[in-house]
Design an enzyme around this catalytic site. Structure first.
Site, short mmCIF file in Angstrom:
data_model
loop_
_atom_site.label_atom_id
_atom_site.label_comp_id
_atom_site.label_asym_id
_atom_site.label_seq_id
_atom_site.Cartn_x
_atom_site.Cartn_y
_atom_site.Cartn_z
N ASP A 130 0.86 -1.19 0.04
CA ASP A 130 0.10 0.09 0.11
C ASP A 130 0.87 1.26 0.13
OD1 ASP A 130 -2.37 1.31 0.08
OD2 ASP A 130 -2.75 1.12 2.15
N TYR A 132 1.19 5.72 -0.59
CA TYR A 132 0.78 6.74 0.23
C TYR A 132 0.84 8.04 -1.00
CZ TYR A 132 0.31 9.75 4.41
OH TYR A 132 -0.07 10.79 5.45
N HIS A 137 -4.22 14.13 0.56
CA HIS A 137 -4.48 13.14 1.78
C HIS A 137 -3.28 13.46 2.82
CE1 HIS A 137 -5.35 9.80 4.33
NE2 HIS A 137 -4.26 9.31 4.01
N ARG A 146 1.36 17.61 12.74
CA ARG A 146 2.51 18.43 12.46
C ARG A 146 1.97 19.71 11.87
NH1 ARG A 146 3.95 13.53 11.02
NH2 ARG A 146 3.57 14.11 8.63
N GLU A 202 -10.97 3.84 3.48
CA GLU A 202 -9.90 4.58 2.74
C GLU A 202 -10.07 4.16 1.08
OE1 GLU A 202 -5.78 4.30 3.88
OE2 GLU A 202 -6.03 4.94 5.84
N GLU A 204 -9.06 3.87 -2.24
CA GLU A 204 -7.87 3.65 -2.98
C GLU A 204 -8.46 2.88 -4.18
OE1 GLU A 204 -4.78 2.16 -0.80
OE2 GLU A 204 -5.67 2.83 1.08
N ASP A 236 -9.05 0.25 2.06
CA ASP A 236 -8.02 -0.29 3.11
C ASP A 236 -8.56 0.27 4.49
OD1 ASP A 236 -5.72 -0.91 4.36
OD2 ASP A 236 -4.69 1.04 4.29
N ARG A 240 -8.29 4.18 13.58
CA ARG A 240 -7.42 5.35 13.44
C ARG A 240 -6.98 5.40 14.94
NH1 ARG A 240 -5.86 6.09 8.47
NH2 ARG A 240 -7.69 6.82 7.33
N GLN A 243 -4.22 3.07 15.24
CA GLN A 243 -3.15 3.16 14.50
C GLN A 243 -2.49 4.28 15.24
OE1 GLN A 243 -4.62 4.88 10.74
NE2 GLN A 243 -2.34 5.11 9.98
N LYS A 256 -4.60 -1.86 10.55
CA LYS A 256 -4.62 -2.09 8.93
C LYS A 256 -5.02 -3.22 8.58
CE LYS A 256 -3.67 2.49 7.65
NZ LYS A 256 -4.54 3.14 6.53
N THR A 260 -9.03 -5.56 4.06
CA THR A 260 -8.74 -4.78 2.97
C THR A 260 -9.84 -5.40 2.16
OG1 THR A 260 -6.67 -4.45 3.46
CG2 THR A 260 -7.29 -4.00 1.38
N GLU A 375 -9.56 12.84 7.45
CA GLU A 375 -9.27 13.96 6.72
C GLU A 375 -10.37 14.96 7.04
OE1 GLU A 375 -7.94 14.09 2.85
OE2 GLU A 375 -7.69 11.98 2.86
#
Length: 429
Positions: A130, A132, A137, A146, A202, A204, A236, A240, A243, A256, A260, A375
């Site tokens: 997988d 990114y 995203h 951050r 997610e 994808e 996926d 959270r 995670q 995760k 899937t 998000e």
């Protein structure tokens, strides 16, 4: 080829995902045996039966033998020339102008209504990686942790990815039990073990490897698409809260690998060729990809609309239709699918027929194009459903459905089908 129509009427409807220009591959059960099929309108053409009825004459024996298999791996291994030859032969059988009355009668006997088919995983998947690849995203998620520096220094130089779990890849339609794991609240509390409270989807796209490469041999970017068999939809699922506690320092793990989901149909890359677009230009000031990731032939995107629908259990009970919660597009990826494959093999890693690569969550730049619920946590307003319910993360009974399609003036609409999963209550240990 774009102007042709099929003698199968349902394939010519403007809303069909599967016109004759698509011809995606899948595997279905018929008479207790798994068979490779091709979707056409609301029917499935049985390729095993086509081979037995001598309807694949003119193709190489290895191609015909691969059509008799129970998974797609053998066909995938044969490469683009074989895939294209089979595609042209099937097109001739289904084309209203090319197929005469006798051919149509013979093929009609080999068509199975989709509504009566039980779909299976189409591939024996050996490895799953997988990525990114969506900068929108990555930026939104990075800002949660951050705010002043959301992207790590490597993001614009290297397609970031991690190896996933193959055993928990499942087919669209299977339920998703809510996973349990360690959840850590802010200090000074200790972690607890229990069902996730922050279950997410997610959005994808899955990329199936066709012909592989030998161990120690890389795949030049100009050759990358020759190694891509086709695309599917992929969810996926992510816990959270689990995670955020476990991902440091090695990255995704139990948050995760519990499930899937992939869609049952693999759309050939050849079918999507007319819908290619130039890869988005990088913003001014962004570094140019390193030479091994640069090539005009590998610098293409695909104008593929991606939609997410949510239907709660209450909505189903009251007959309310699923509500769309986001719409994005594959063209918004920062890294192209060719770059993902080339980077994966750049160290000599041997990719094999049936290996699955995923793009990572696909999000766009505008509100409403987010590819996951995480998000949206920056938005003070939760998702409001027609039933009056609100959602920040998924609740038991929620059903998530992904849909994808591409269309262009003068060309038919081509779809990837659906990728669906319903959240089940956690099973006590």
């Amino acid at each position: 080829m774009n102007a042709i129509a099929s003698w199968i009427a349902s394939a010519n409807h403007s809303t069909s995902d599967f016109p004759i220009q698509n011809l995606p591959y899948g595997v279905f059960l018929y008479r207790q045996q798994a068979r490779i099929g091709i979707a056409i309108g609301d029917k499935i053409l049985d390729l095993r039966a086509c081979a037995s009825k001598s309807l694949l004459t003119g193709l190489q024996e290895e191609v015909i033998a691969a059509c008799r298999a129970e998974v797609l791996n053998s066909l995938m291994s044969l490469g683009p020339a074989a895939w294209s030859a089979l595609r042209h032969r099937i097109t001739a059988l289904l084309d209203a102008e090319q197929a005469g009355k006798e051919t149509q009668e013979a093929v009609s006997e080999l068509l199975v209504p989709m509504a009566e088919a039980t779909m299976q995983l189409p591939v024996q998947i050996g490895d799953y990686t997988d990525f990114y690849a969506s900068i929108h995203h990555a930026t939104r998620v990075g800002k949660l942790f951050r705010p002043d520096n959301p992207l790590l220094p490597n993001y614009k130089y290297i397609p970031v990815g991690y190896h996933g779990r193959v055993s928990s890849i499942i087919l669209s339609g299977q339920g998703i039990p809510r996973p349990c794991g360690q959840i850590k609240s802010p200090p000074p509390s200790a972690p607890i073990f229990g069902p996730t409270r922050s279950l997410d989807y997610e959005l994808e796209v899955g990329i199936f490897v066709g012909a592989g490469n030998r161990l120690g041999q890389s795949v030049p970017i100009a050759e990358a698409e020759k190694h891509i068999f086709g695309l599917c939809l992929l969810n996926d699922w992510s816990a959270r809260d689990m995670q955020s506690w476990e991902y440091q320092p090695l990255g995704p793990f139990l948050a995760k690998n519990f499930a899937t989901t992939i869609s049952p149909w693999i759309v050939p890359l050849e079918a999507l060729t007319p819908y290619r677009i130039a890869a988005p230009e990088r913003p001014e000031g962004d570094p140019t990809p390193l030479p091994y990731l640069c090539s005009s032939s590998g610098s293409f995107g695909i104008d593929l609309t991606l939609e997410v629908f949510l239907q709660s259990e209450l909505m189903r009970q009251t007959g309310a239709a699923p509500t769309m919660v986001s719409r994005g597009n594959l063209r918004d990826l920062y890294w192209t699918i060719a770059q993902l494959l080339t980077h994966h093999a750049s160290n000599g890693c041997n990719l094999r027929p049936g290996d699955l690569l995923a793009t990572g969550t696909i999000s766009g730049p505008t509100p409403g194009s987010e590819g996951c619920l995480l998000e949206r946590t920056h938005d003070p307003e939760p998702i409001r459903l027609p039933s009056g319910e609100v959602r920040t993360f998924l609740e038991d009974g929620d059903q998530i459905t992904f849909r994808a399609y591409t269309q262009k003036a003068g060309l038919p609409r081509i779809g990837l089908g659906e990728c669906t999963g319903t959240i089940l209550a956690s099973t006590p240990a």
